[in-house]
Design an enzyme around this catalytic site. Structure first.
Site, PDB file in Angstrom:
ATOM      1  N   LYS A  23       0.802  -1.070  -0.030  1.00 46.05           N
ATOM      2  CA  LYS A  23       0.003  -0.160   0.115  1.00 46.05           C
ATOM      3  C   LYS A  23       0.814   1.190  -0.071  1.00 46.05           C
ATOM      4  CE  LYS A  23      -1.647   1.527   3.980  1.00 46.05           C
ATOM      5  NZ  LYS A  23      -1.315   2.728   4.555  1.00 46.05           N
ATOM      6  N   ASN A  24       1.875   1.364   0.788  1.00 43.77           N
ATOM      7  CA  ASN A  24       2.811   2.522   0.973  1.00 43.77           C
ATOM      8  C   ASN A  24       3.744   2.627  -0.112  1.00 43.77           C
ATOM      9  OD1 ASN A  24       1.139   2.995   3.293  1.00 43.77           O
ATOM     10  ND2 ASN A  24       2.617   2.359   4.748  1.00 43.77           N
ATOM     11  N   ARG A  93      -3.985  10.550   4.791  1.00 36.83           N
ATOM     12  CA  ARG A  93      -2.895  11.540   5.049  1.00 36.83           C
ATOM     13  C   ARG A  93      -2.191  11.414   3.759  1.00 36.83           C
ATOM     14  NH1 ARG A  93       0.508  13.986   8.108  1.00 36.83           N
ATOM     15  NH2 ARG A  93       2.726  13.252   7.710  1.00 36.83           N
ATOM     16  N   CYS A 117      -4.600  12.735  13.377  1.00 36.00           N
ATOM     17  CA  CYS A 117      -5.308  11.472  13.329  1.00 36.00           C
ATOM     18  C   CYS A 117      -5.138  10.833  14.559  1.00 36.00           C
ATOM     19  CB  CYS A 117      -4.802  10.807  11.883  1.00 36.00           C
ATOM     20  SG  CYS A 117      -3.241   9.825  12.422  1.00 36.00           S
ATOM     21  N   ARG A 122       0.931  14.183  13.343  1.00 36.15           N
ATOM     22  CA  ARG A 122       0.898  13.928  12.096  1.00 36.15           C
ATOM     23  C   ARG A 122       1.158  15.304  11.140  1.00 36.15           C
ATOM     24  NH1 ARG A 122      -0.662   8.645  10.628  1.00 36.15           N
ATOM     25  NH2 ARG A 122       0.676   8.894   8.757  1.00 36.15           N
ATOM     26  N   VAL A 124       3.016  18.275   9.033  1.00 37.14           N
ATOM     27  CA  VAL A 124       3.521  18.086   7.580  1.00 37.14           C
ATOM     28  C   VAL A 124       4.362  19.286   7.373  1.00 37.14           C
ATOM     29  CG1 VAL A 124       1.703  16.988   6.563  1.00 37.14           C
ATOM     30  CG2 VAL A 124       1.455  19.543   6.747  1.00 37.14           C
ATOM     31  N   ASP A 125       5.158  19.815   8.731  1.00 38.76           N
ATOM     32  CA  ASP A 125       5.992  21.016   8.521  1.00 38.76           C
ATOM     33  C   ASP A 125       7.256  20.616   7.499  1.00 38.76           C
ATOM     34  OD1 ASP A 125       6.744  19.181  10.578  1.00 38.76           O
ATOM     35  OD2 ASP A 125       8.004  20.513  11.408  1.00 38.76           O
ATOM     36  N   LEU A 126       7.662  19.345   7.631  1.00 41.14           N
ATOM     37  CA  LEU A 126       8.870  19.089   6.771  1.00 41.14           C
ATOM     38  C   LEU A 126       8.460  19.004   5.351  1.00 41.14           C
ATOM     39  CD1 LEU A 126      10.525  16.468   9.164  1.00 41.14           C
ATOM     40  CD2 LEU A 126      10.918  18.909   9.121  1.00 41.14           C
ATOM     41  N   ASP A 307       4.629   0.204  12.069  1.00 48.28           N
ATOM     42  CA  ASP A 307       3.314  -0.361  11.646  1.00 48.28           C
ATOM     43  C   ASP A 307       3.245  -1.964  11.824  1.00 48.28           C
ATOM     44  OD1 ASP A 307       3.636   1.266   8.414  1.00 48.28           O
ATOM     45  OD2 ASP A 307       3.014   1.845  10.550  1.00 48.28           O
ATOM     46  N   ARG A 399      -8.772  -0.386   4.904  1.00 44.65           N
ATOM     47  CA  ARG A 399      -7.854   0.675   4.159  1.00 44.65           C
ATOM     48  C   ARG A 399      -6.577  -0.031   3.535  1.00 44.65           C
ATOM     49  NH1 ARG A 399      -6.826   5.909   7.278  1.00 44.65           N
ATOM     50  NH2 ARG A 399      -5.462   5.998   5.558  1.00 44.65           N
TER      51      ARG A 399
END
Ligand code: EPZ
Length: 420
Positions: A23-24, A93, A117, A122, A124-126, A307, A399
């Site tokens: 998936k990833n 996300r 979440c 989580r 997203v600044d980077l 995970d 998912r």
């Protein structure tokens, strides 16, 4: 209508599980199709709700996808929209991955902030920092990231203060069409990230250093189409490996790549499970009567994957001693603990460390999870608990786990999906 899974515990699992595509990797690979006006053909894409969500987003942006079994062809001749709406991003996300390709291809983007979440902030600044360093104008307005780089992005050196998987993938998609060269330092080296960089090179990008923590990218004018196979999902494989250990069973993980789970399999062997690397997969069985305690901590690849933390905790809840599980990546990834305690587990959370004292058995109960991996951990617990377990909010599992009901039942699990 919400679906639940009713599981009858106590059945030993034996058989073969065919591991689906990762998936990833499938998600960023699909997004990479935004970088070119030519078709991208992906093979071995898993049939998951996250994939369907991503197809929806890409169609909204102008892609023309066609799906045939596990093959997906994506062609974005023109980008007709530069906005990834909140409704999509809040569901998944990984939608943040649309940010860089939109800026790279069209010079602008408006992507909703993902919001928090279950497993943590989580941030997203980077992701944003990368675009700013490469010359984009960024503003946060009404919960959206508004990015603009009308003259394109300019390559530079970027050192990541912490390892980020999708942050690395977004930085790669910002660099491949940028002016000049980019040097990315302290990047994620997960197998999915390495494969993603190989896909971009197949599309005509010039990325070197793949597999190391420093990537050099020479910007090019255009990218072209490519055909690409998605590698097997190591997290799905690890999940079924634990199902085998827990039930003292024997499962052949077809297509699993042992080298993608080295640290995890080493830990599993310390608990008394046998792991054999075979030609076309990995055989996992547990002939022991006991599960030995073995402490783990999660960290970026090649360390123990976050995970698989929740799934491993189920195994440790039945060990013949005490073990700790430390979660170093996410600040709130112990949401499964309370539910496991309701099933009789003896776990005490002390900050980032869960201290587990093994118990003789778990008891079936109605349980509910809040994220993908916590949900599947409760299914694993139900497989070995005494009596019946009902896992609610099954949409979390769909998912990330293709066909999980049939894969488990084919190995002897007794479970069914119920609509409540
Ligand atoms: C990816 O998420 C995976 N998702 C996650 O899998 C996985 O758990 C995670 O990597 C870690 O391996 C996909 O690949 C689609 P990160 P990602 O950025 O990229 C912090 C699953 O179950 N951070 O590597 O979002 C962040 O808060 C999912 O399949 C920032 O602070 O994770 C976390 O603490 C869950 N700022 C740490 O870095 C940023 O801008 C690692 O996160 C980005 C991240």
């Amino acid at each position: 209508m919400l679906q639940s899974m009713r599981i009858e515990g106590g059945h030993r699992l034996e058989g073969t599980v065919e591991i689906s595509g990762a998936k990833n990797l499938a998600l960023p690979a699909m997004v990479a199709s935004l970088l070119t006006d030519q078709p991208i053909v992906l093979h071995n894409v898993p049939n998951l709700t996250d994939i369907t969500t991503m197809l929806g987003i890409l169609e909204h942006l102008g892609s023309d996808p066609s799906c045939y079994g596990s093959d997906i062809t994506l062609c974005t001749k023109n980008i007709v929209n530069v906005e990834a709406p909140y409704d999509y991003v809040r569901k998944m996300r990984a939608s943040i991955l649309c940010l860089s390709p939109l800026v790279s291809r069209c010079g602008r983007a408006r992507v909703s902030l993902p919001g928090g979440c279950a497993i943590g902030l989580r941030s997203v600044d980077l992701h944003i920092r990368t675009l700013v360093l490469m010359g984009a104008d960024i503003s946060i307005e009404d919960g959206f990231i508004k990015a603009s780089a009308p003259n394109g992005l300019t390559g530079c050196e970027i050192e990541f203060p912490k390892v980020t998987v999708t942050g690395t993938e977004n930085a790669l998609m910002a660099s491949v069409l940028a002016k000049g060269s980019t040097r990315l330092v302290n990047v994620a080296i997960e197998p999915e990230v390495q494969e993603f960089a190989k896909l971009l090179n197949l599309m005509g990008a010039k990325i070197s250093g793949i597999g190391t923590s420093v990537l050099e990218i020479e910007g090019v004018e255009k990218l072209h189409g490519a055909e690409f196979n998605i590698i097997p999902d190591r997290i799905e494989a690890g999940t079924y490996a634990i199902a085998s250990s827990l039930t003292h069973g024997k499962i052949f993980l077809k297509n699993c790549i042992y080298g993608h789970l080295q640290c995890f399999f080493t830990a599993l062997q310390q608990t008394g499970t046998t792991v054999q690397n075979r030609e076309d997969g990995v055989l996992v069985y547990n002939n022991n009567d006991v599960i030995y305690p073995y402490c783990i901590y999660t960290d970026p690849y090649p360390a123990f994957p976050t995970d698989l933390q929740a799934q491993y905790m189920v195994l440790m809840s039945l060990c013949n001693g005490n073990a700790t599980v430390t979660e170093n990546l996410f600040e709130n990834r112990f949401m499964h603990v309370q539910e496991l305690i309701r099933m009789g587990a003896n776990i005490y959370v002390d900050g980032r460390c869960a201290r587990i004292t093994g118990v003789q058995s778990l008891k079936g109960a109605p349980v509910m999870a809040t994220d993908l991996r916590a949900s599947v951990a409760l299914v694993l617990a139900g497989l070995v608990a005494e009596g019946t377990t009902i896992v609610n909010r099954l949409y979390h599992i769909d998912r990330g786990y293709e066909n999980i009901d049939n894969k488990l039942c084919a190995c002897g699990a007794v479970l069914e999906r119920i609509t409540q």
